[in-house]
Scaffold this active site. Sequence first.
Site, PDB file in Angstrom:
ATOM      1  N   GLY A   1       0.827  -1.200   0.000  1.00  0.00           N
ATOM      2  CA  GLY A   1       0.000   0.000   0.000  1.00  0.00           C
ATOM      3  C   GLY A   1       0.855   1.241   0.000  1.00  0.00           C
ATOM      4  N   PRO A   2       0.214   2.380  -0.196  1.00  0.00           N
ATOM      5  CA  PRO A   2       0.959   3.638  -0.228  1.00  0.00           C
ATOM      6  C   PRO A   2       1.606   3.940   1.124  1.00  0.00           C
ATOM      7  CG  PRO A   2      -1.356   3.960  -0.827  1.00  0.00           C
ATOM      8  CD  PRO A   2      -1.229   2.575  -0.344  1.00  0.00           C
TER       9      PRO A   2
ATOM     10  N   GLU B   1      -9.989  31.595  -9.245  1.00  0.00           N
ATOM     11  CA  GLU B   1     -10.568  30.603  -8.341  1.00  0.00           C
ATOM     12  C   GLU B   1     -12.068  30.451  -8.554  1.00  0.00           C
ATOM     13  OE1 GLU B   1      -8.724  28.604  -6.860  1.00  0.00           O
ATOM     14  OE2 GLU B   1      -6.887  29.731  -7.187  1.00  0.00           O
TER      15      GLU B   1
HETATM   16  P1  ADP Z   1       3.460   2.647   6.744  1.00  0.00           P
HETATM   17  O1  ADP Z   1       4.244   1.585   7.408  1.00  0.00           O
HETATM   18  O2  ADP Z   1       2.298   2.135   5.956  1.00  0.00           O
HETATM   19  O3  ADP Z   1       4.268   3.620   5.936  1.00  0.00           O
HETATM   20  P2  ADP Z   1       2.926   3.422   9.438  1.00  0.00           P
HETATM   21  O4  ADP Z   1       2.301   2.203   9.950  1.00  0.00           O
HETATM   22  O5  ADP Z   1       4.340   3.661   9.820  1.00  0.00           O
HETATM   23  O6  ADP Z   1       2.784   3.532   7.877  1.00  0.00           O
HETATM   24  O7  ADP Z   1       2.028   4.653   9.883  1.00  0.00           O
HETATM   25  C1  ADP Z   1       2.562   5.903  10.192  1.00  0.00           C
HETATM   26  C2  ADP Z   1       1.687   6.608  11.190  1.00  0.00           C
HETATM   27  O8  ADP Z   1       0.446   6.961  10.613  1.00  0.00           O
HETATM   28  C3  ADP Z   1       1.345   5.763  12.373  1.00  0.00           C
HETATM   29  O9  ADP Z   1       2.279   5.896  13.385  1.00  0.00           O
HETATM   30  C4  ADP Z   1      -0.021   6.282  12.793  1.00  0.00           C
HETATM   31  O10 ADP Z   1       0.114   7.377  13.676  1.00  0.00           O
HETATM   32  C5  ADP Z   1      -0.622   6.800  11.523  1.00  0.00           C
HETATM   33  N1  ADP Z   1      -1.585   5.856  10.927  1.00  0.00           N
HETATM   34  C6  ADP Z   1      -1.501   5.321   9.705  1.00  0.00           C
HETATM   35  N2  ADP Z   1      -2.552   4.520   9.446  1.00  0.00           N
HETATM   36  C7  ADP Z   1      -3.321   4.538  10.544  1.00  0.00           C
HETATM   37  C8  ADP Z   1      -4.560   3.908  10.897  1.00  0.00           C
HETATM   38  N3  ADP Z   1      -5.205   3.098  10.052  1.00  0.00           N
HETATM   39  N4  ADP Z   1      -5.054   4.148  12.115  1.00  0.00           N
HETATM   40  C9  ADP Z   1      -4.421   4.975  12.971  1.00  0.00           C
HETATM   41  N5  ADP Z   1      -3.270   5.595  12.697  1.00  0.00           N
HETATM   42  C10 ADP Z   1      -2.699   5.399  11.500  1.00  0.00           C
END
Ligand code: ADP
Length: 605
Positions: free
Chosen positions: A204-205, A426
Amino acid sequence: MNEVKTPKKPLIFYYVIVMLVLMLLNFLVMPGMLQASIREVDYGTFMDMIDEKNIGEVEVESNQIIFTDKDNTQIYKTGPMFDPGLTERLHESGAIFAQEIVEQASPFVSFLFSWVLPIAIFVGLGQWMYKRTMNKMGGDSMMFGMGKSSAKVYVKSSAGIRFSDVAGEDEAKENLTEIVNYLHDPKQYEEIGASMPKGILLVGPPGTGKTMLAKAVAGEADVPFFSISGSEFVEMFVGMGASKVRDLFKQAKEKAPCIVFIDEIDAIGKKRDGQYGGNDEREQTLNQLLTEMDGFEGNTGVVILAATNRPESLDPALLRPGRFDRRVPVELPDLKGREEILKVHAKKVKVNSDVDFSVIARMASGASGAELANIVNEAALRAVRDGRKVVTQADLEESIEVVIAGYQKKNSILTDHEKKIVSYHEIGHALVAAKQTHSAPVQKITIIPRTSGALGYTMQVDEGNHYLMSKEEIENKIATFTGGRAAEEVAFGSITTGASNDIEQATKLARAMITRYGMSDDFDMVALETVTNQYLGGDASLACSAETQTEIDRQVVELVKKQHEKAIKILQDNRKKLDELAEYLYEKETITGEEFMKILDGTEA
Ligand code: ADP
């Protein structure tokens, strides 16, 4: 969480230092010790002592003369001189010609000092270091600490992240619940003969919560969690990464049941292209990973989770059944997901009770979980800046704009005329959007310059989730993008540089319609472009002949032109409203969607 990091000691330095010290001892101190008792005198003194018959023993060598006094109480040393009668005079003085006055250390002792002792100390120190490192690591160690996996071990902890902390992402959670169940009770799976997938790939992104989900699986299952980033495997020396992989799996098997999380697995899992001079270290590491994944049985209790933004670049061998055969998409959150994520993060800050999170979620369309977390934090910072104790709706709305467009520029540098142009620009977007039936209504229009460089913007709001877009909708969107420039043309008869971003976006959409969505008349359903980076900006590469490219370019221009003309027509037909709205915006600087619609409908009625 209780985090235990495996240390890396550069033992080689200790060894080198010990060697140097020993060599210094050998060369400087030992000979000094042996010679400390010898007194060096000049040749005259030696001659005087002969005359005084005060010589006990004497040894004449080619480079020195060593002698003692009569009572043998002191050893002397002097340099040799051309002295033909020396032997006779010495004989006459009653000196005894000796062989070895200064007793050399016996060969055995000198051997002991110069060879055996250093080696013994060297080996002893090595052993001590080795044991110390082993005790610290609680396992075996590679020489010099290299090739050790630097996986962080999160030991069981009640403070771990749970599924409830990850908002939205219901499908992913459902998928991963099975893993949790398995880690809780592997027997029920073994009884029926089912084996768990060894590897699960979270794709995922960025910022959608992949790392969080992996931690939540460990938290729910209450098992140790090893986390390592793919790039940490890749070392300078070929083979080090591979040994790190071996080590990681060894540790994991000892701690089973447990979860191993490899972040950014594309750093090692990229397709092996077999080109000469490829990245040997990376390929070896990947091979080792493949071998290790084959090596352990499905039911050992080690579950490997890996995350990537670039699944298309992974080696097919890594994705085959028995390795990372399960893929869990972790997509950008939908409207409901965004609202839930906002609520989860809002729990950490003090929020006014009347905040409507659904409005915020609607405004933040396309934002990832990490961005939403950032929005809440920005809002809290804004509240503190304003000296308030709670976060309000306005804080959240403003922080969305900060995240989208940057901070407001305090001292506006726009001239009056420029401000007018921006207002028309705008309103042009908003009016074209509103007049086309399928376009989403406008949420907010502002002409306050932002630090991102935007002089103003129109925030459109999607009413719900859009999974499909019709050809007409895309065309309308392109028309909306061109609406800003069209308004400048209609109102002022001249154009400005303000539309560069709109032009880029309109072109991108038009191109995608033709090359990817099969929405042109000539090319039917032929893919002329392939997306190479689905989750990272969606870059595409052309896959067609030069002639076709020319034709694509022609059609893109035609398409955008047609929509641009449509936008101009809409604005000309509504010229009065355009003027009225632009004037209103010019004065107010920021207007809401409701105000906009009121004026639009009011004049129509
Ligand atoms: P990825 O690994 O997909 O790049 P992370 O898991 O490191 O992303 O997420 C980064 C931050 O974004 C987390 O620490 C959290 O604070 C927030 N976050 C992302 N997705 C969620 C979610 N579904 N629910 C709550 N917080 C989220």
